[in-house]
Structures are given as structure tokens and as C-alpha cells.
Motif scaffolding. Sequence first.
Motif, PDB file in Angstrom:
ATOM      1  N   GLN C 261      46.181  39.619  39.648  1.00 18.28           N
ATOM      2  CA  GLN C 261      45.560  38.844  40.709  1.00 18.28           C
ATOM      3  C   GLN C 261      44.175  38.408  40.258  1.00 18.28           C
ATOM      4  O   GLN C 261      43.672  38.872  39.251  1.00 18.28           O
ATOM      5  CB  GLN C 261      45.509  39.711  41.959  1.00 18.28           C
ATOM      6  N   SER C 262      43.571  37.511  41.000  1.00 21.92           N
ATOM      7  CA  SER C 262      42.288  37.006  40.501  1.00 21.92           C
ATOM      8  C   SER C 262      41.134  37.881  40.986  1.00 21.92           C
ATOM      9  O   SER C 262      41.222  38.534  42.028  1.00 21.92           O
ATOM     10  CB  SER C 262      42.064  35.566  40.965  1.00 21.92           C
ATOM     11  N   PHE C 263      40.049  37.852  40.225  1.00 22.95           N
ATOM     12  CA  PHE C 263      38.867  38.637  40.587  1.00 22.95           C
ATOM     13  C   PHE C 263      38.325  38.210  41.940  1.00 22.95           C
ATOM     14  O   PHE C 263      37.920  39.027  42.762  1.00 22.95           O
ATOM     15  CB  PHE C 263      37.785  38.496  39.515  1.00 22.95           C
ATOM     16  N   GLY C 264      38.330  36.875  42.173  1.00 23.23           N
ATOM     17  CA  GLY C 264      37.778  36.355  43.423  1.00 23.23           C
ATOM     18  C   GLY C 264      38.517  36.927  44.615  1.00 23.23           C
ATOM     19  O   GLY C 264      37.911  37.436  45.570  1.00 23.23           O
ATOM     20  N   THR C 269      39.178  40.375  49.218  1.00 23.62           N
ATOM     21  CA  THR C 269      40.074  41.201  50.015  1.00 23.62           C
ATOM     22  C   THR C 269      39.556  42.609  50.178  1.00 23.62           C
ATOM     23  O   THR C 269      39.494  43.139  51.287  1.00 23.62           O
ATOM     24  CB  THR C 269      41.453  41.284  49.340  1.00 23.62           C
ATOM     25  N   PHE C 270      39.203  43.220  49.065  1.00 27.95           N
ATOM     26  CA  PHE C 270      38.853  44.643  49.145  1.00 27.95           C
ATOM     27  C   PHE C 270      37.368  44.875  49.309  1.00 27.95           C
ATOM     28  O   PHE C 270      36.957  45.773  50.023  1.00 27.95           O
ATOM     29  CB  PHE C 270      39.397  45.391  47.924  1.00 27.95           C
ATOM     30  N   PRO C 285      33.459  42.348  34.525  1.00 26.41           N
ATOM     31  CA  PRO C 285      34.873  42.570  34.825  1.00 26.41           C
ATOM     32  C   PRO C 285      35.420  43.920  34.368  1.00 26.41           C
ATOM     33  O   PRO C 285      36.496  44.314  34.808  1.00 26.41           O
ATOM     34  CB  PRO C 285      35.566  41.444  34.063  1.00 26.41           C
ATOM     35  N   GLY C 286      34.711  44.638  33.486  1.00 22.96           N
ATOM     36  CA  GLY C 286      35.359  45.852  32.965  1.00 22.96           C
ATOM     37  C   GLY C 286      34.400  46.904  32.484  1.00 22.96           C
ATOM     38  O   GLY C 286      34.589  47.487  31.422  1.00 22.96           O
ATOM     39  N   ASP C 299      38.190  32.854  39.398  1.00 23.66           N
ATOM     40  CA  ASP C 299      39.648  32.765  39.451  1.00 23.66           C
ATOM     41  C   ASP C 299      40.341  33.315  38.202  1.00 23.66           C
ATOM     42  O   ASP C 299      41.552  33.205  38.042  1.00 23.66           O
ATOM     43  CB  ASP C 299      40.102  31.327  39.725  1.00 23.66           C
ATOM     44  N   ILE C 300      39.587  33.947  37.315  1.00 25.05           N
ATOM     45  CA  ILE C 300      40.212  34.597  36.158  1.00 25.05           C
ATOM     46  C   ILE C 300      41.110  35.728  36.653  1.00 25.05           C
ATOM     47  O   ILE C 300      40.764  36.447  37.579  1.00 25.05           O
ATOM     48  CB  ILE C 300      39.140  35.134  35.188  1.00 25.05           C
TER      49      ILE C 300
END
Lengths: 778, 204, 431
Positions: C261-264, C269-270, C285-286, C299-300
Motif C-alpha cells: 500500500q502507499s505511504f500516503g 489511515t493509521f 520510510p525505513g 504515493d510510493i
Amino acid sequence: MTDQIKINVNGSEISSKPDQLIIEACEDSGIHIPRFCWHKRMDPVGMCRMCLVEVETPRGKALVPSCTTKVSEDLVVDTESDVVKKAQEGVLEFLLINHPLDCPVCDKAGECPLQDQTMAYGPGESRFVEDKRHFEKPIPISEIILLDRERCILCARCTRFSDEISGDPLIEFIQRGNKTQVNTFPDEPFRSYFSGNTVQICPVGALTSSSYRFKARPWDLKKVSSTSNCSSVGDSVELNVSQNKMLRILGEDNEFTNQGWLSDKGRYNFEYLHSDKRIETPILVKNSNKELTINETMELISNQILTSENPNISFIVGHNSTNEEYYALNKFAENLNKVENENKVSTTNFYLSDDYLYNGFFNDDYSLGEIKDLDSADTIILWAQDIKDNLPTLYLRIKQAVRNGKKLLIFGHTNTAIKELSEEYYGENIVTNNFEFNVDLSDIPNLSKYIDGKDVLAIVGKASPLQNVNPIFQLVKHLDQNSNLKILNCFSKGNTLGALQNLDIVKGLNEFVTEFDSSKKNIVFTVGSNPVNNSIYSHKIKEALIDSDFVVSLDLFKNETTELSDIILPTTTFGEKEGTFTNLEMRTLMQNKILPTPGSALNEWEYWLILSNKMNLLESYGTEAELNSMLCKDYIDNGNIPSFDNLNKPSNLDGILNSKTINIEVKNVDSTNLEILFVHRLYGDSSSQINSPSISMLGSERFIEMNSATYFGSYMLNSDVVTLIQENNSIQVNVNINENLPDNLLVIPINRRGFQDLNPEKKVELEVAKSREQLSVT
Amino acid sequence: MSWEKALIDKAKEIIDMYPQKRSALGPLLYLAQEKDGYISNDSIVEISNLIGITEVQVKSVASFYSMYKEEQTGKYLLSVCKSISCEINDSRSVIDSVKNFTGLENYETDTEKVFTFEEVECIGACGGAPAVQVNYETVEGLTPEKSLQMCEWLKEERPEIIVAEELQEKFGGVKSFDWAIKDNTGSSYSVPGFQNIGTAKEKS
Amino acid sequence: MKETLLLTKHMREFPEDSHQIEIYEKNNGYSALKKVLKEDNPENVINEIKDSNIRGRGGAGFPTGVKWGFLAENEDRYLVINGDESEPGTFKDRILLERDPHQLIEGVIITCFASNIKKAFIYIRGEYAKPARRVQDAVEQAYEKGYLGNNILGTNFSLDVVVHLGAGAYICGEETALLNSLEGKRGEPRLKPPYFPAVMGLYNKPTLVNNVETISSVPWIIQNSGKEYSKLGVEGSTGTRIFSLSGHVNNPGNFEIEMGQSFGEFIDTFGKGIKNNKNVKAYIPGGASAPWFTGDQLDIKMTIDDVANAGSMLGSGAVVVMDEDTNLVYAAKSIVSFFAHESCGQCTPCREGTTWLEMILERIASGRGRLSDISLLIDICDNISPGLDWPPKMTTICPLGPSAVSPITSLLNNFSEEITNMLPTKIPITQ
Ligand SMILES: Cc1cc2nc3c(=O)[nH]c(=O)nc-3n(C[C@H](O)[C@H](O)[C@H](O)COP(=O)(O)O)c2cc1C
Ligand code: SF4
Ligand code: FES
């Protein structure tokens, strides 16, 4: 493995041994890759990152450290690409940002790889505007070594050396990251027998020795290769001299012997050469130390010999003479037997001043081994004096062999310092305190597993002066029957083998004492030896010398023996004379001269020559070289010619192996109920050490060793001070606890000052201070 | 001060858990730290004998890890996180507030040996940033005010045992995740409370 | 978008006592182990793991089944669980240790059974006192119930587990440094080659090193088959992953989702959006080692390969969100000083380079920057990580040094004005 593989370096093909590291393969082909941390005698750590090169991989070119990457067939290496250059310049800049710019006052300047590489690759000016890392300037980390942490580039050479090579990790990295520094534990200085090696291999001036600090610049030094007479390993050394003063001794990497390492004794025991206590003219001791000319003295001595009635002439020789000198002495003695007058010389005898002498294994029944057999043998058997103290660099080779997977079996309880290296330690359950086998040899646990059908190198020698040697012969016989045996005879001191090779028949000090007949006319020459100290027979020798009619000492210093002499003749030593040296594997090595002879001192052979002339005994040599060629002629039978010509080349480190059989006539001493073990420790009170200020204090502490658990029921502590009492003589000593020793055994280092008056055959009482129990042993 | 028999027995028990003695070095250093609040030279000598390595080897390892302290810590070790998630959630002001209250700079201990203050790297409480550990018990979602109250409370109450749940309930805020399970074990000095080395204490 | 609960299911359902062995057992716990012992076919276990295509959750993303296949033969082999979790932004192993220790222990036993290992170590960072206590308690419970010790559940298989505490050194997360640390040494990474753990690991014996989350996934895979697992997520990034979300979000936390799923979407959501309705300026991201993405790159897709192709890494699964008001120079400085503080100090470029970078950023942040500092920063980075490419090339022994380069190149590539604005004279950067 003689196959070679091909690799490509910078566009040209070179051949390399398989399994070699890139940095080594390149080095062998003359391509130098800069490095700081890599050292060929130690495991690579890849820390400094100076040696990065590019290699082709399936995924393109990759930067790899050449000191940790092995070659493989058709490997393509680039040591000069732009990427490599950039990376190396980067590393250099990183190293320099925290390195002080104190080259003008740094001992390493002129021979500093960091300095050299900065010149070659370094950035012109610093981009680092921040504060450098600061540490307290040099701090002493032992009596002889200083540490300047600001200069350290954290290459881990010293820490690896002390961990991997010498096995006493007393210097380590402290902290981490940018705060990392090398240091010792506050209460535990860098007290290693081998600490000086770290100074030699430190690529910068972080570790320095107190003896060399600020003494010279490398470009002022005159250098010559030679062989150390510190032990019978015959360590290869480079002597560094400036303005006729020896300033430094460095180890040279000789594959056959020391592989570049030295003990601190071998490295720092030289300041005595320039001590103002050196004897520089002949002295007539019994005439209030009157100084004489050589001529007068020679006259006196030859008259003594010629006018004495059937004199017994004894030569107590040391282990610091060259082969040529022993050879000349032998000729002289032979000639003395030809003295033509009514008072014929009745006997001449050679006694070697060495308590460990025994008959050894110099006959055709056994094959003699070499030090490098340590690298190929399956099993190493050790029955010898405490090897770390007596043959320190051989200990390093043994340690390395064990690291490489060789099995070490130790017999007896003297080699406690290297117990942890052994696969099997056959201590008091197998070999009693008295050095007798407790069990049948074929019942020794696991022994057959390690010897049956295997290549075995047995390193044997007397563990203690008073040891009964029969068990050694028993053991060797057993090994010989069950394995492919080679033997290294461990006579540990200097050129002992040279003496044995070149003197007709050699006996020990015990023989001197027992053969001494005071009713006869006795003339004694002590030649570079001080038997009134350092020997378990010292007290008896002292009596004998007092009873002798005429005593002549050839020596460098006044000492316990010269006090009893009639005449002292000043001689030369290591660095002041040229000659050959035979090491314990019977390898002949070259000792070179780089210093002038002090005062009117002469080489030993010159005295023998002059004396011969005085007595009209004709000798046919006039120089060391002539002596050498006479000596070689005698050796020709064996096909080995240890001549100056083929030894005296700078690159010729391997020497020549010689197999001349030798004659030793020593009777077995039989000591019953041995509960005091006399040993020699590396540092002691020899004149040379006492007169070398940098290390003189290392041998000054007087101690005995024992385990803590029981000494006849009493619990001993490291801090205990005890008194040894024998008749009207009492000695206060510290106790060093050594838990590896068996119970009820007292170890006395006989080469420390103060023990020479002990009579090993008489009862010694031991009194524990703090009014603890009174103990008594024999 | 050398080690008492009970401690040496504990040490030997730990050594026996590992295939090689030296692996027990880390846990033994914790024993030393619990005893004195830092790694004393005497303990180093003791440990070097137990494990059979040199003193400087023990020192070398001890000084590599940030949780083994070279100087005596206070009763409460306050470790305030300054890594990225806390940094961007204003851990600076929590740090300032703790510094103000205790009057301590990084790695300092007050003279009464109540507090030691340190700024530390990520303690795995990024979801509850800014976060603090007291004797390695984590409190999440602090504010400058709450952290001040926490220090005051510690100073007043002098609790023998620090338990994360208790601190969190009194002074914490947003958490990294739902802690759910109630716990009453913690630590009583500047070591992690952990059963196996006997440093975990239960608060009744 | 919703969570897919594999690893966190049990703890969600039994929040109060998910760490108790009885509760774990009641809910199917240790049944994967029983199954494996009953079938008595170690080979099969390894095949299931291979089928699952699970990749390591410790950061490097190496296929776990392949790693197990590499383990060299030897009488003594070891399993070491990497619970050193210290990558800034990451707190996902903490929840697994604290709240579901038996899941991990069951994974450990199955892994050891599969690879014929008789001794395992769970290495937990020293600061995780509470999680370590929970694991220790659980290990003791497992011994009592016969899941550990001699002749496990009446079979011939025996296993001992030791829980070992680290002592404050991020570098001990690097597997070879961890092994040194476990051997009672300084936590310095070893040279690879020759010290590949699967061949020369703990005490120089073949050793498997796996992350807590990786091994915690094993029971589910065995229960439900590798094939089922591989259906979750996307190709190359199968299964679920626990992402740790922190920074400027309204609802930080650990969320277990299928990858892809995308990062955005994930952040919305969460994380329930950005605090105070601000915009995202950049996000990591990591974990702190990973190069940053900008607010325009939301959107990655959250897969190992998508993130790598975009020039960063999914790493430890830690997403740190920085809003529009974040001072990125301070953010970069925080990360660089983290790595400088955590460098083991063995190799020159990392030891000297990271500290030098930290000093320069410090100077710039305090208003004493110089124009030449930008090119100097770039050149130092280049000397640690030649070419400044992704994945990074390195002059160092391990990837820690190059990790300190990530925030600087991220800053200079996308937000150069933030740093030039801090220099006494502002200049645009031309690289
Ligand atoms: C500097 C550095 C830090 C690391 N930190 C961790 C860590 O904290 N936890 C972890 O599981 N892996 C960490 N790793 C990755 C480990 O080296 C290793 O790849 C991992 O434990 C293997 O387990 P896996 O295959 O299950 O992911 C780190 C790697 C590096 C280079
Ligand atoms: S890169 Fe850094 S952390 Fe990694 S080995 Fe080198 S100094 Fe140690
Ligand atoms: S010589 Fe290769 S890294 Fe130092």
C-alpha cells in the motif's frame, strides 16, 4: 603448494600464490599499496581502509580492502584508479584531522608511514577547522614504553600484537567511536616481555621507548644487520648507531628465527655498551686495581703459566664469544699442552658457565630439527626450561604454531607461563616435583593420540639446573619409537652452541666444582662469564676461585667474579666485534661490527694470539677473517661452510645449518627430594642489564614463586614477604603467587640478585612474615 | 571492595549458562554496576579473574557500551531521548526542563547522588515521543511540565523500585502502543531490571 | 485500508494476558510446534519458509529460507535472535517481545528444530528491560511446560535458550557485531568475508541470525503454510509487516499491514493525518539510515523493491513523518549525531567522517557556517560512500558509516535552501 595463479593488476598480468591477499600478491610483484593497519605477521583487520583497491565483480567494480581480500584466478585489480586515489586521499585526510602536527618533535619523523603518505597523497591544506581530539601528552604505560594517544591512528597493531602474538593483552582499545583510544589498565602496566615490538610496529609515533626518545633522527643513523646474543634463537636484528653510540636495536624479519620479533631484553639490553663502568684497560686487581698496559699484563700471565709447576688450567667460558673466539681459545689450549719446559701444563679444561648444560641429543641416533619445523609438525612436545623466560622468541613461534592448530604437549611443571597454550599439560600427576615419571610412558593419557605416526618436534632441555635428566632420555626414546621425531636441543643462552661446537670437550660448572683440587696449582681463566653469580654453584665456585693460584678474567665489567681475580682483561662484545654465531638449531649466523672498540680493550682471540706469541707458541692467524677461514676448513668435512663470505651479505638471513657433532661431558646431577626449583627468569642482575639504565630496574625485584593453596599447609598471598634462612644467611623476598605450580614447590629465580649465596644442597628455612608459621624445607 | 561470596556465586551461575566463559562478561558487568552504580576498578579485577581475561580487556569491553558507567550514578538515572522522533517532537524542552530541575549537564550526577542525567539515543519509544527512561523504565509522551513533576516526585518520594507503569500512569502521555499488560516489576538502580542477572525487583 | 493481523492478532484479542503461556496455548499457541515435531521432517519446515518468500525484517530484507539453506554443517550450530532494535523510529520488535513472547519462542523452537540447533540466544538491547523480563518469564514458562530443555514434548529434540541483554550500542544490531557482543567482546562488526555468520558465526560456528519479527512469523507460516503466507502482500514483499509510525502524526503506533500500500494512505489511515492539519514536508520510510522522501512522494508503495527503486529502503519498517514546519537541518543533525555516537570506531572513514559531519552541521546550526561547508559536506560524504549512489558503495567495514550520509544527501538534494538559509551568506547550491 607451488602452483601459481594469474591475476591482473593495473592492466598487467602478475602471478600470485593462491590464497594470498591482494596486498601481499602486489607487494611480491613490486606494486606497493599504502597501508597502516596491515602487518604480514598478524591477522588482517581491515580497519584503516588505506589499502582500498577496486576489483571487478559480477556486479561491476567494487572498492575492497586489499589487506582482507584474497586473490582468485583472473581477478582484475586496479590500485590506481581515480576512485581508489580519491578513497585513499579521503582516508588520509580523515586520519590527519585528529593527528597533531608535531613531526618536528616526534621520534617517528623520517620513518613514519603517515608522514610519507601525506607527502605522497595527502591534501595540501586542512579543511578541518574544528578542534582536534585532545589527550594528555605522552603517558608512561610501563617502565620502558610511553604512549601518546593523540598521535595514535587506531590501527590496532599494538593491541593485536599483544593479544595474538605475545599473548598478554595488556594494551587495548578503550571507549568507542571517535572517543576510541588505546590504553592500559591503571593498575596493570604494559609489563610484557615483548612490549618493545609494539614500538617498532606502531606506524606513527604513538608508542615510543624511553631509551630512544629524542635520541636521534632516522637519517642520522648508521645501520647494520646482525644476530642478537640475547638467547640461543639467534634473533636477527638491525643495529642502529649514531656517533659511535648504539641507540636502538630493531627486529629483522627472519623466517627461520625470530620473524621480526624481539624480547624486550633483546631489544633494550645494549645501553651497557656505553656505560662508564666499562673496563677499558687491564687491571691488576690484587695490586689495588692498578692499571696496566696490555703488554705488561700478557707478560705477567705468560710468566705465571710458564713458571707454574704442572698447572691445571681451567677456562670458564660464557656464551657471548663468537665462534671464531671459541675456536681461537681452543687452539690456544691445544698449544698450551705443547708447552716445552720442565713444568708441563698438566691439564686444560673448558667449563661452560651454564647451569642447564647436559649431554643433549647430538648424535646420529636422532635427527635434529629446525625452528621452522614448528610450522609443519603435527605435535610439539616441550620439556625445557620455562621457554618464555629463556627463549622468548622461540616461545612466540610456539605460540604461533599453536594458533595455527599445532598441538602442544608440555611435560613437567616449569612451563607454567604457557600452560594455557597446551593441549595436554603433564604436570605433577605424570612428572613428579623431582622430575621423575610417575607412570609408565605408554600409559600417559592421550599421548599416543598425539604422537603415534605423527611428525613430532620435541623441544628438550633441562627444566632446572638440578634436574635429573634420565626422564628426558626416556621420553625422547619413547617418542622416537612411536613418531617421526625431530629434536631441538634447548641450550638457551647466547652462543652456547658455538662454544660446544668449537671447544673440544665442554663440561659444566658442576664438573669444575667437583674436579677442583686445591692441592694442585690452579690457573683459572673466566672468559666473559660471571660464575660467582647467577649459578646454583656460585657459592662453591667462589670458594674455588679463592683457593686458586691465579685467576684471569676477560670481561666488560667488574663483578662478583672479577673481585676474586688477579687480573681483569677488558674485552669487546656484541656490536664491537665481527664473527659468527651458532643458534640452537645449529644454524650459523653473522654478527657484525658497527662500534669502535672501547679504550684498549681487545677481542678475546687477540688475547689468545698475543699470549701464544709471548710463549712462543706459533699461531697462524692474524685477523678474524683468517680465523674464520681456518674454522671453515675444519668444517669442510661436513660440507657446510659458514664463512664470512657467504654470511656477510645483507639479505642472507637464513645462515647455514651445521651438523657437526659436539662433545659435552656432563655428569648427571642427582638431587633427591627437590622441593626448591631453581630457574632463570628473563630479567636478572647480569652486568649488562644492571648497566643498561632503561631496563635495569626490571630485574631488581627479588621474589620467589609458589602457589597460594598450600605451602606445607599455609595459605600464601601475593603480598606476603618471606625470609629464606640458611645457616647464617637470610634473604627477604616477595612472594609471587603462581597457581599453575604444584603444591609444595618453591621456585627461585637464581639469576636475581641475592640468591647466589644459597647452597642448593642445604636446608632452607622459610619464614612467613607477619608472624605466620615457620616452615622448613630441603 | 572485592565481591562477596553471594555475588561470586551468582556470577558463576551466569557463567555456566554460556558455552564460553567470556560471554558472561556483559551480565557480570551489570552485576558490578548494580553493586556500585558504576564499573569500579575493583570489580574489573574481580571479573577478570572470574572470566580469565586481563583487566584491560574487561575495561575495553565495558567502556564500549554506553550503559556501563565509568562514574558512580545517582539513585535515579534519567535518560532523555534526543533521537529523531523525539527531536522533532520537542524533546529539547523536556531536556531543558530536566536539566533545570536537577541542575545537571549531560552525564552529570548531583552531589547527593540522587540523579544522574544523560541525553541518550533512541530508546524505542518513538511513538510516544518525547520519551524518557528512569533506571531503564520507560515513560512515554512526556511534556516539560510532566517531566518536571516526575523529577520532583522522585526526589520527594525516593521510591526504592522504579516501575514503568507507575511512572506512565502518573506522568506519561501518548504511548507507542497499548501497553495493556499490568506489570509491577522494575529496577532499583542504574541497571536494567532483569531476572536472569537478579536486578529485577518487584514492587508490591 | 486496514490491518491484517498475523503477528499482532493474539495480543489484540487478549490484551491483558497475551504474554501468559496458558492463554497462548488456549489460542492455538505451540500447535505449530507440535505439528512440526509430529511430522518430524526438518526439511519440510525449511521448505515452508522458502515457499513463504518471507524476507528478513531486520533491515536488509534477505530471504529467510535462503539464509537457512546456507547454514553450514557442524555439530554445534546456533540461532541468535536479533532483538537489538535501536534504529531510530523503530519500536516494532518491542511490542512483539513485550506482548507476545511465546510467539517468538515458538518460532525459535521451530527454527532450531528445522536446522538442528541445540542452543539459541535471544539478544535484547539493554534498554529494553521490560520486554526482556517478559521474554525471560516466558522462557521459564516454556521450560516448565516442556517446550524447552531436554527431549522437548517427549521427542529426541532438545533445545536451550538464553536471553542475553545488550548494553547500549546500536552497532550491535549489525549481526556480526552482535555476535562479538554475545561473545563478551566489543561490539565491532567483523569482516565479511570471511565472517559470514552462516559459516563462521558465534564462537566461529555456523550461526543463524534473524530478527525478532522474522522469527515471530514462523509459527503462523507453519500453521497456515508458506503458500498461504506468500499470497499476502505483493511479490517480492510477501506477508505482513509491522510498521512503526512516529513523528508528526495524530496517532502514532505499530500497525500490521500487508505490504504494497502507499505511504500516503498508510499515514492517513493509521496516523489519522498530520498533527494540526499540516502538510508533510518529508518522511523517512525505513528508519534513520534510510534516505528521506519528500511530501510529494507519498504515493510510493510500501514494498522492499518499490522503496529501493525510489532511492531509499524499507529497512526496519519505521516511518517517521516530518511536517512542513520541521527544521530539516536539525533533523539531519540529530540523525548524523546518532550515527557518530554509535560508530564503533574501527574504521577510519566512519569514525572520523561521521564526527566531522556532525561538527560541521553543529557549526552551521549555530550560525557559524561557511560557504565552503556545503561542498565539504558533500566531499566527506563521498569519502564515506563513494559516488553517493543508492544502494550506497562504501569505504567502510559495515553500512553504519554510509547511513550517516543518507540524511545529508536527502537534505542537500531536496531541501538545499534550508541549509543555505542558515549560512551567513545565502547562496544557491550547484552540485
Ligand atoms: C548498522 C546496522 C544495524 C542493524 N540493526 C539491526 C537491528 O537493530 N535489528 C535487527 O534485527 N537487524 C539489524 N540489522 C540487520 C542485521 O545485520 C541482520 O541483517 C538481521 O538481524 C538479520 O535478520 P533478518 O534476516 O531476520 O532480517 C542491522 C544492520 C546494520 C548494518
Ligand atoms: S562503518 Fe562504522 S560502525 Fe561499521 S565497522 Fe566501520 S567504524 Fe564500525
Ligand atoms: S591496511 Fe588494509 S585496511 Fe588497513
